[in-house]
Design a protein around this motif. Structure first.
Motif, PDB file in Angstrom:
ATOM      1  N   ILE A  55       0.890  -1.166   0.000  1.00 34.79           N
ATOM      2  CA  ILE A  55       0.000   0.000   0.000  1.00 34.79           C
ATOM      3  C   ILE A  55       0.930   1.217   0.000  1.00 34.79           C
ATOM      4  O   ILE A  55       1.969   1.198   0.660  1.00 34.79           O
ATOM      5  CB  ILE A  55      -0.881   0.015   1.270  1.00 34.79           C
ATOM      6  CG1 ILE A  55      -1.842  -1.183   1.291  1.00 34.79           C
ATOM      7  CG2 ILE A  55      -1.667   1.320   1.381  1.00 34.79           C
ATOM      8  CD1 ILE A  55      -2.932  -1.142   0.252  1.00 34.79           C
ATOM      9  N   PRO A  56       0.628   2.276  -0.724  1.00 31.54           N
ATOM     10  CA  PRO A  56       1.528   3.440  -0.707  1.00 31.54           C
ATOM     11  C   PRO A  56       1.880   3.870   0.712  1.00 31.54           C
ATOM     12  O   PRO A  56       1.003   3.970   1.580  1.00 31.54           O
ATOM     13  CB  PRO A  56       0.722   4.512  -1.450  1.00 31.54           C
ATOM     14  CG  PRO A  56      -0.154   3.726  -2.385  1.00 31.54           C
ATOM     15  CD  PRO A  56      -0.524   2.483  -1.636  1.00 31.54           C
ATOM     16  N   SER A  57       3.159   4.131   0.953  1.00 28.93           N
ATOM     17  CA  SER A  57       3.644   4.435   2.298  1.00 28.93           C
ATOM     18  C   SER A  57       3.026   5.706   2.859  1.00 28.93           C
ATOM     19  O   SER A  57       2.904   5.847   4.086  1.00 28.93           O
ATOM     20  CB  SER A  57       5.166   4.591   2.279  1.00 28.93           C
ATOM     21  OG  SER A  57       5.767   3.471   1.692  1.00 28.93           O
ATOM     22  N   THR A  58       2.646   6.629   2.003  1.00 31.34           N
ATOM     23  CA  THR A  58       2.001   7.848   2.474  1.00 31.34           C
ATOM     24  C   THR A  58       0.659   7.534   3.127  1.00 31.34           C
ATOM     25  O   THR A  58       0.170   8.302   3.958  1.00 31.34           O
ATOM     26  CB  THR A  58       1.786   8.815   1.303  1.00 31.34           C
ATOM     27  OG1 THR A  58       1.284   8.073   0.174  1.00 31.34           O
ATOM     28  CG2 THR A  58       3.094   9.483   0.916  1.00 31.34           C
ATOM     29  N   VAL A 225       2.054  20.045   4.370  1.00 31.57           N
ATOM     30  CA  VAL A 225       0.783  20.019   3.646  1.00 31.57           C
ATOM     31  C   VAL A 225       0.925  19.296   2.312  1.00 31.57           C
ATOM     32  O   VAL A 225      -0.014  18.667   1.829  1.00 31.57           O
ATOM     33  CB  VAL A 225       0.249  21.456   3.449  1.00 31.57           C
ATOM     34  CG1 VAL A 225       1.155  22.266   2.531  1.00 31.57           C
ATOM     35  CG2 VAL A 225      -1.179  21.421   2.919  1.00 31.57           C
ATOM     36  N   THR A 226       2.112  19.372   1.697  1.00 32.20           N
ATOM     37  CA  THR A 226       2.312  18.698   0.410  1.00 32.20           C
ATOM     38  C   THR A 226       2.203  17.181   0.563  1.00 32.20           C
ATOM     39  O   THR A 226       1.636  16.506  -0.302  1.00 32.20           O
ATOM     40  CB  THR A 226       3.685  19.061  -0.180  1.00 32.20           C
ATOM     41  OG1 THR A 226       4.726  18.695   0.754  1.00 32.20           O
ATOM     42  CG2 THR A 226       3.769  20.559  -0.460  1.00 32.20           C
ATOM     43  N   GLN A 227       2.729  16.658   1.663  1.00 37.22           N
ATOM     44  CA  GLN A 227       2.611  15.223   1.881  1.00 37.22           C
ATOM     45  C   GLN A 227       1.182  14.831   2.236  1.00 37.22           C
ATOM     46  O   GLN A 227       0.714  13.756   1.860  1.00 37.22           O
ATOM     47  CB  GLN A 227       3.578  14.750   2.964  1.00 37.22           C
ATOM     48  CG  GLN A 227       3.664  13.223   3.045  1.00 37.22           C
ATOM     49  CD  GLN A 227       4.742  12.748   3.992  1.00 37.22           C
ATOM     50  OE1 GLN A 227       5.246  13.499   4.804  1.00 37.22           O
ATOM     51  NE2 GLN A 227       5.097  11.473   3.869  1.00 37.22           N
ATOM     52  N   ARG A 228       0.477  15.707   2.953  1.00 38.53           N
ATOM     53  CA  ARG A 228      -0.919  15.414   3.276  1.00 38.53           C
ATOM     54  C   ARG A 228      -1.764  15.351   2.013  1.00 38.53           C
ATOM     55  O   ARG A 228      -2.681  14.530   1.905  1.00 38.53           O
ATOM     56  CB  ARG A 228      -1.467  16.471   4.237  1.00 38.53           C
ATOM     57  CG  ARG A 228      -0.925  16.341   5.655  1.00 38.53           C
ATOM     58  CD  ARG A 228      -1.803  17.090   6.649  1.00 38.53           C
ATOM     59  NE  ARG A 228      -1.740  18.531   6.458  1.00 38.53           N
ATOM     60  CZ  ARG A 228      -0.840  19.317   7.052  1.00 38.53           C
ATOM     61  NH1 ARG A 228       0.067  18.792   7.871  1.00 38.53           N
ATOM     62  NH2 ARG A 228      -0.853  20.619   6.835  1.00 38.53           N
ATOM     63  N   GLY A 233      -4.449  11.551  -1.924  1.00 39.17           N
ATOM     64  CA  GLY A 233      -4.562  10.895  -3.227  1.00 39.17           C
ATOM     65  C   GLY A 233      -4.302   9.405  -3.169  1.00 39.17           C
ATOM     66  O   GLY A 233      -5.062   8.603  -3.746  1.00 39.17           O
ATOM     67  N   THR A 234      -3.245   9.000  -2.468  1.00 40.78           N
ATOM     68  CA  THR A 234      -2.935   7.566  -2.392  1.00 40.78           C
ATOM     69  C   THR A 234      -3.975   6.829  -1.553  1.00 40.78           C
ATOM     70  O   THR A 234      -4.292   5.664  -1.837  1.00 40.78           O
ATOM     71  CB  THR A 234      -1.528   7.344  -1.802  1.00 40.78           C
ATOM     72  OG1 THR A 234      -1.431   7.953  -0.506  1.00 40.78           O
ATOM     73  CG2 THR A 234      -0.464   7.910  -2.721  1.00 40.78           C
ATOM     74  N   SER A 235      -4.532   7.496  -0.554  1.00 37.08           N
ATOM     75  CA  SER A 235      -5.578   6.865   0.258  1.00 37.08           C
ATOM     76  C   SER A 235      -6.840   6.659  -0.565  1.00 37.08           C
ATOM     77  O   SER A 235      -7.524   5.633  -0.429  1.00 37.08           O
ATOM     78  CB  SER A 235      -5.889   7.713   1.489  1.00 37.08           C
ATOM     79  OG  SER A 235      -4.762   7.791   2.340  1.00 37.08           O
ATOM     80  N   LEU A 236      -7.138   7.625  -1.425  1.00 40.08           N
ATOM     81  CA  LEU A 236      -8.305   7.481  -2.294  1.00 40.08           C
ATOM     82  C   LEU A 236      -8.112   6.307  -3.251  1.00 40.08           C
ATOM     83  O   LEU A 236      -9.034   5.512  -3.475  1.00 40.08           O
ATOM     84  CB  LEU A 236      -8.535   8.775  -3.073  1.00 40.08           C
ATOM     85  CG  LEU A 236      -9.785   8.816  -3.965  1.00 40.08           C
ATOM     86  CD1 LEU A 236     -11.040   8.679  -3.121  1.00 40.08           C
ATOM     87  CD2 LEU A 236      -9.819  10.126  -4.764  1.00 40.08           C
ATOM     88  N   LEU A 237      -6.899   6.184  -3.788  1.00 34.83           N
ATOM     89  CA  LEU A 237      -6.602   5.055  -4.675  1.00 34.83           C
ATOM     90  C   LEU A 237      -6.765   3.734  -3.936  1.00 34.83           C
ATOM     91  O   LEU A 237      -7.432   2.803  -4.422  1.00 34.83           O
ATOM     92  CB  LEU A 237      -5.165   5.180  -5.204  1.00 34.83           C
ATOM     93  CG  LEU A 237      -4.611   3.959  -5.956  1.00 34.83           C
ATOM     94  CD1 LEU A 237      -5.395   3.709  -7.232  1.00 34.83           C
ATOM     95  CD2 LEU A 237      -3.120   4.154  -6.265  1.00 34.83           C
ATOM     96  N   ALA A 238      -6.162   3.634  -2.746  1.00 37.68           N
ATOM     97  CA  ALA A 238      -6.255   2.394  -1.989  1.00 37.68           C
ATOM     98  C   ALA A 238      -7.687   2.115  -1.555  1.00 37.68           C
ATOM     99  O   ALA A 238      -8.132   0.955  -1.522  1.00 37.68           O
ATOM    100  CB  ALA A 238      -5.334   2.463  -0.768  1.00 37.68           C
ATOM    101  N   GLU A 239      -8.423   3.159  -1.225  1.00 35.04           N
ATOM    102  CA  GLU A 239      -9.828   2.998  -0.832  1.00 35.04           C
ATOM    103  C   GLU A 239     -10.643   2.421  -1.981  1.00 35.04           C
ATOM    104  O   GLU A 239     -11.480   1.530  -1.790  1.00 35.04           O
ATOM    105  CB  GLU A 239     -10.397   4.340  -0.397  1.00 35.04           C
ATOM    106  CG  GLU A 239     -11.816   4.283   0.122  1.00 35.04           C
ATOM    107  CD  GLU A 239     -11.899   3.870   1.584  1.00 35.04           C
ATOM    108  OE1 GLU A 239     -12.681   2.943   1.870  1.00 35.04           O
ATOM    109  OE2 GLU A 239     -11.215   4.448   2.427  1.00 35.04           O
ATOM    110  N   PHE A 240     -10.391   2.897  -3.183  1.00 34.18           N
ATOM    111  CA  PHE A 240     -11.098   2.382  -4.348  1.00 34.18           C
ATOM    112  C   PHE A 240     -10.813   0.893  -4.540  1.00 34.18           C
ATOM    113  O   PHE A 240     -11.724   0.100  -4.749  1.00 34.18           O
ATOM    114  CB  PHE A 240     -10.697   3.152  -5.618  1.00 34.18           C
ATOM    115  CG  PHE A 240     -11.609   4.288  -5.944  1.00 34.18           C
ATOM    116  CD1 PHE A 240     -12.924   4.051  -6.292  1.00 34.18           C
ATOM    117  CD2 PHE A 240     -11.158   5.596  -5.892  1.00 34.18           C
ATOM    118  CE1 PHE A 240     -13.787   5.096  -6.592  1.00 34.18           C
ATOM    119  CE2 PHE A 240     -12.003   6.653  -6.182  1.00 34.18           C
ATOM    120  CZ  PHE A 240     -13.323   6.408  -6.530  1.00 34.18           C
TER     121      PHE A 240
END
Length: 511
Positions: A55-58, A225-228, A233-240
């Motif tokens: 899963i993306p580390s972010t 804020v840039t990492q947030r 974005g990566t959370s949305l991808l993983a959520e999908f």
């Protein structure tokens, strides 16, 4: 008397996260018992070549403790282990950890409202007990005749031996799940010959695994804020992928089919031989078995020194592995013996079964062993975290708990749930907290109704060999809700779904 207000079993990310939450809540009298010699859980144990988060580390990190220094979008395992130590130290949880302390059993003392915990170092008592042992803790060894007779080194990916030499060796790998997907591309170039024994292929999603440049890391560090934004974005991808593809599978068939088509295009582009490609094509719907990301796994099967074997493994011999192909028309069986120097078991973990959930014998009210009860009656909890059978007890990784874009969603929601219960117990002066049977039953009715919309309701799942399923045919590993739904529930569940009682402790700290 009690030794600790709270005892937590397991110092992986679940135990560390709960420790952080307890300290935030002003609860400092807790101990974390860890069987290993360091914190990190699965990231302490898993050291096989290529090990990394899938899963993306972010997203695969605490929301309150972003790490701006990940080297890659999907960070390697050693960075996850270092992150675990960093968090335990920064939030002053490390001093609560008792390493090399294995919990062997626990029983509830209903008279004194306390848990008596048997450990490898003696007996501890606690008012409240939490199992925070991760779901990927106990390696699963295949039931293959002769497995222990192999003369060469045999190593499981979950307990990797870094002293095993692989270069120039004939290596056999049993299993093609997420660990194998990472391992095979790493060891194939150095092997004389690599034979991969596959029972069930895995859905492989293209992996956007970019390096994170030093300049970008500095930007994350100085402008969080840039990492947030990237995390969102990566959370949305993983959520999908995880929620839509698995939990809401039946409700979003067009999305699921489009994901499957993308994976099949990825497979066609990356594997040259049509026969090998056919063997690597799943015969079950996306989501029945956990999918994973990779751009290097499938091309490994184009190599001249890599063979994919889908024949049934008959037995292991001192020299290698014997497979069998049956010709039903002729009534014959053809055996093939492949000689090996090293045998790798990439066969994953035990999950929803007796002895794993919970990971040690736990006796609650009336002396009921909850593991045996669940094994007989099916796995069930309230909000994925508690059961009426066990007062003053929660499971961070219980049945019907896994939801959201990463396991950190479960950790933070579970920690919040427990903290709310403990604060309410303090407010009421209660020494016992037990979820009401009516609340538990209502929750389980809702879970089983929602399960009808998941990937696990697909008839094709019978062919998936998935660890999501238990022996009753249910899939209690997953909580069929979204990440936002999981977080909302942990903040808003009715505290009166628990019963709070007070009793004056009798005496004795040893039970």
């Amino acid at each position: 008397m009690i030794d600790h207000e709270v005892v937590i079993v397991g110092a992986g990310f679940s135990g560390i996260g709960l420790g952080i939450e307890l300290r935030k809540a002003g609860i400092a009298d807790f101990a974390i018992l860890e069987a290993a010699d360091d914190v990190g859980g699965v990231w302490h144990h898993n050291r096989y070549p290529g090990v990394a988060v899938d899963i993306p580390s972010t997203t695969y990190s605490y929301s309150f403790e972003p790490n701006p220094y990940w080297s890659r979008l999907f960070a390697p395992g050693d960075e996850l282990a270092a992150y675990a130590n960093h968090c335990a130290d920064k939030y002053d949880v490390s001093r609560h950890v008792h390493p090399r302390t294995r919990v062997e059993a626990a029983r509830y003392d209903g008279r004194n409202h306390r848990w008596v915990v048997d450990t490898s170092r003696g007996i501890l008592t606690a008012r409240f007990l939490v199992s925070a042992v991760g779901p990927l803790d106990q390696p699963k060894y295949p039931d293959i005749p002769g497995l222990g007779t192999f003369d060469g080194p045999t190593v499981h990916t979950a307990r990797w031996d870094t002293h095993v030499a692989l270069a120039g060796k004939r290596i056999g790998v049993i299993g093609t799940g997420a660990s194998s997907l990472q391992l095979i591309p790493e060891i194939a170039p150095a092997a004389e010959r690599l034979t991969v024994f596959q029972r069930t292929p895995i859905w492989v999603i293209p992996k956007p695994n970019t390096d994170i440049s030093p300049r970008m890391r500095e930007l994350f560090a100085h402008a969080p804020v840039t990492q947030r934004v990237l995390r969102a974005g990566t959370s949305l991808l993983a959520e999908f992928v995880m929620t839509a593809g698995i939990a809401y599978h039946m409700r979003v068939p067009l999305f699921v089919r489009s994901m499957e088509r993308m994976c099949l295009r990825h497979l066609r582009k990356q594997v040259v031989d049509p026969e090998v490609r056919a063997k690597l094509t799943p015969a079950y719907a996306l989501g029945c078995k956990r999918p994973s990301f990779s751009n290097t796994y499938l091309p490994a099967f184009n190599r001249d020194n890599v063979e994919l074997v889908t024949e049934r493994i008959l037995r292991v011999t001192p020299e290698g592995i014997v497979t069998a192909v049956a010709d039903t028309a002729a009534g014959t069986v053809t055996e093939t013996h492949r000689e090996l120097d090293v045998l790798v078991l990439a066969t994953g973990f035990k999950t929803m079964q007796l002895g794993v959930v919970p990971p040690f014998p736990v006796r609650g009210t009336a002396g009921v062993d909850v593991g045996q009860w669940w094994d007989e009656h099916g796995y069930q909890t309230y909000e994925g975290i508690s059961t009426p059978l066990l007062p003053n007890f929660w499971l961070m990784n219980g049945p019907w708990s896994a939801a959201g874009p990463s396991w950190f969603s479960v950790i933070e929601s579970g920690s919040r749930h427990i903290s709310r219960c403990l604060n309410e117990a303090r407010r009421r002066g209660a020494t016992q907290v037990a979820v009401r049977q009516s609340a538990h039953d209502a929750y389980m009715r809702s879970m089983r109704a929602k399960a009808r919309h998941t990937a696990f309701a697909q008839p094709s799942c019978i062919n998936s060999n998935s660890y999501y399923f238990d022996r009753h045919g249910e899939a209690p590993f997953v909580r069929p809700v979204s990440g936002p739904g999981l977080r909302l529930a942990s903040r808003t569940f009715d505290l009166d779904h628990y019963e709070y009682t007070r009793s004056e402790p009798a005496s004795s700290t040893t039970g």
